[in-house]
Design an enzyme around this catalytic site. Sequence first.
Site, short mmCIF file in Angstrom:
data_model
loop_
_atom_site.label_atom_id
_atom_site.label_comp_id
_atom_site.label_asym_id
_atom_site.label_seq_id
_atom_site.Cartn_x
_atom_site.Cartn_y
_atom_site.Cartn_z
N HIS A 326 0.93 -1.21 0.07
CA HIS A 326 0.06 -0.20 -0.11
C HIS A 326 0.86 1.32 0.06
CE1 HIS A 326 -3.11 2.93 1.16
NE2 HIS A 326 -4.03 1.97 1.24
N ARG A 346 -5.98 10.52 -0.04
CA ARG A 346 -5.48 11.05 -1.23
C ARG A 346 -7.23 11.12 -2.12
NH1 ARG A 346 -2.69 6.69 -3.70
NH2 ARG A 346 -2.92 5.47 -1.85
O1 MEZ Z 1 -9.12 -1.86 0.18
C1 MEZ Z 1 -8.15 -1.60 0.96
O2 MEZ Z 1 -6.95 -1.95 0.85
C2 MEZ Z 1 -8.49 -0.27 1.44
C3 MEZ Z 1 -9.95 0.10 1.71
C4 MEZ Z 1 -7.41 0.41 1.99
C5 MEZ Z 1 -7.54 1.89 2.40
O3 MEZ Z 1 -6.68 2.59 1.82
O4 MEZ Z 1 -8.23 2.40 3.03
#
Ligand code: MEZ
Length: 549
Positions: A326, A346
């Site tokens: 992420h 974002r």
């Molecule tokens: O689906 C995801 O991983 C999610 C909702 C993460 C996020 O950035 O909030």
Amino acid sequence: MNLIKGYPESMRESIEKVEKTREKRLKEKYQQMSLDERDEVLNKYHPDYKPEVKRKLSIGSSKEEIVPMEVADLIESYPLVSEKDIDLTSIDYDVDLLIIGGGGAGTMAGIWATYEGIDPENILMTTKLRHGDSNSIMAQGGIQAADKANDSPEIHYLDVIGGGHFANEPELVEALVSDGPAIIKWFESKGVMFDKQKDGTMITIHGGGTSRKRMHSAKDYTGMELLRVIRDEFINLSIPVIEFSPAIELLMDDKGQIAGAVLFNIETHQYYVVRAKATVMGTGGFGRLHIQGFPTTNHYGATADGLVMAYRCGARLRDMDSVQYHPTGAAFPEQIVGLLITEKVRGLGAQPLNRDGNMFVHPLEPRDVESAAFIKECYGASGGVETPTGMQGVWLDSPMINMLKGEGTTERELSAMYRMFKRFDINMVEDPILVFPTLHYQNGGVVIDANGATELKGLFAGGEVTGGVHGKNRLMGNSLLDYSVFGRRAGISAAKYAKKASIGELTLSHVTRYRKELEKAGVPENRKSPMILPEYRGRNVLSRAIDIF
Ligand code: MEZ
């Protein structure tokens, strides 16, 4: 350890630069990358594109599949028990349906198996920690579903396939996007409090790689809100749960069906034998393996146990070469390194900036591209913003949110995040927050069909343990949808199967067979799995935060 409060002077200099460029940036639009540019940044900077961090599996049903080293070692490990350790004539629980895993997929499976006519008394959920302890409950930003007038499951389908680098299994994507609108309605009917306009219209925003605004949220604790409601439904249906008792091995019968599991009570160290006509696996992913030393957003139980167990029985795996980082894990302060900073930040307008306060990438590229761009900025360009512990990061200019969307938006829409930073004397309404990619999701997993059935008779699965839905890269908000759609489908399919199934003689002979394969391949005897819980003794935890490259 000294608790860090607020930003140190060394970081403040860079914050001043961010403040100086803000007025200009508020009016600017940043272009998304071309496909060639995306390929270039991925190939050079995404951790997944380094061939030396992976290897082929050398035994089993997906021999030759390329997987991260950490995962390969775990899969190619000796079982914790052997046939002689477990008395299979003494059955502790005899049920129609065993659900392994207490997150979203398992909970949905239990509910929908009950609706399908299985008596709750004949269902058993077993979970490693407590019911609900899972990545599902920690999800923040939202759940995708194409239920607006300008959107459709077809458009959602194209986004999912494009985001997944066209490696997704089409019939699984079709199931995901087609069930989406009905799943949202069902959640609402059960009491989920989605964010809405004053007139009752559902608020939806963009996520990275989405061509329509279809992210439904409950502030920045969407995962918790969904699980609050489905766990209540599960409890109201009186489905039994045993906690702190992970499955450590699947059971088979003499007809080659999956027939339950061996559980291990982590408090009493007792084993339990569960015989089941059908088994649903909702065991989640591998985030706690800290692939390539990355910090993670994941809960402590995310140690890939389901993959390991299913593989020993002959389940095939797919897309295991791709790991999701992420883009926005917290990079400061040290105490929260790796924790999720939702993509919603974002989505609401915060821009990613380098140490000079300049924007270097569109805020909502697909996750893998965005992460690669952040890593390039920190390690390939002029260098990131350095924290007192030597961690590199880029800014997310969170004060822009209230400027763009109105006073109070951050406090209202990102209330959990706002409070988290406040604990460290960082006010994200006034100052930007520092981020760096963090290990978030297992894109691939066990092969299933659109009904949530694995290729092993009697074994069904949903959620992060499975592969094919997201191809090589999942888009934001599609994991909550995935567990909902495939948890439900797996529960229904398992219920139908259980009504007709009859179980033969129980066996763990697959464990013996697998052990022999390991011996033949020369795997060292001290390698054991499932891992159950990650090891955090020693110097590993802090070094992880600063020693990635
Ligand atoms: O689906 C995801 O991983 C999610 C909702 C993460 C996020 O950035 O909030």
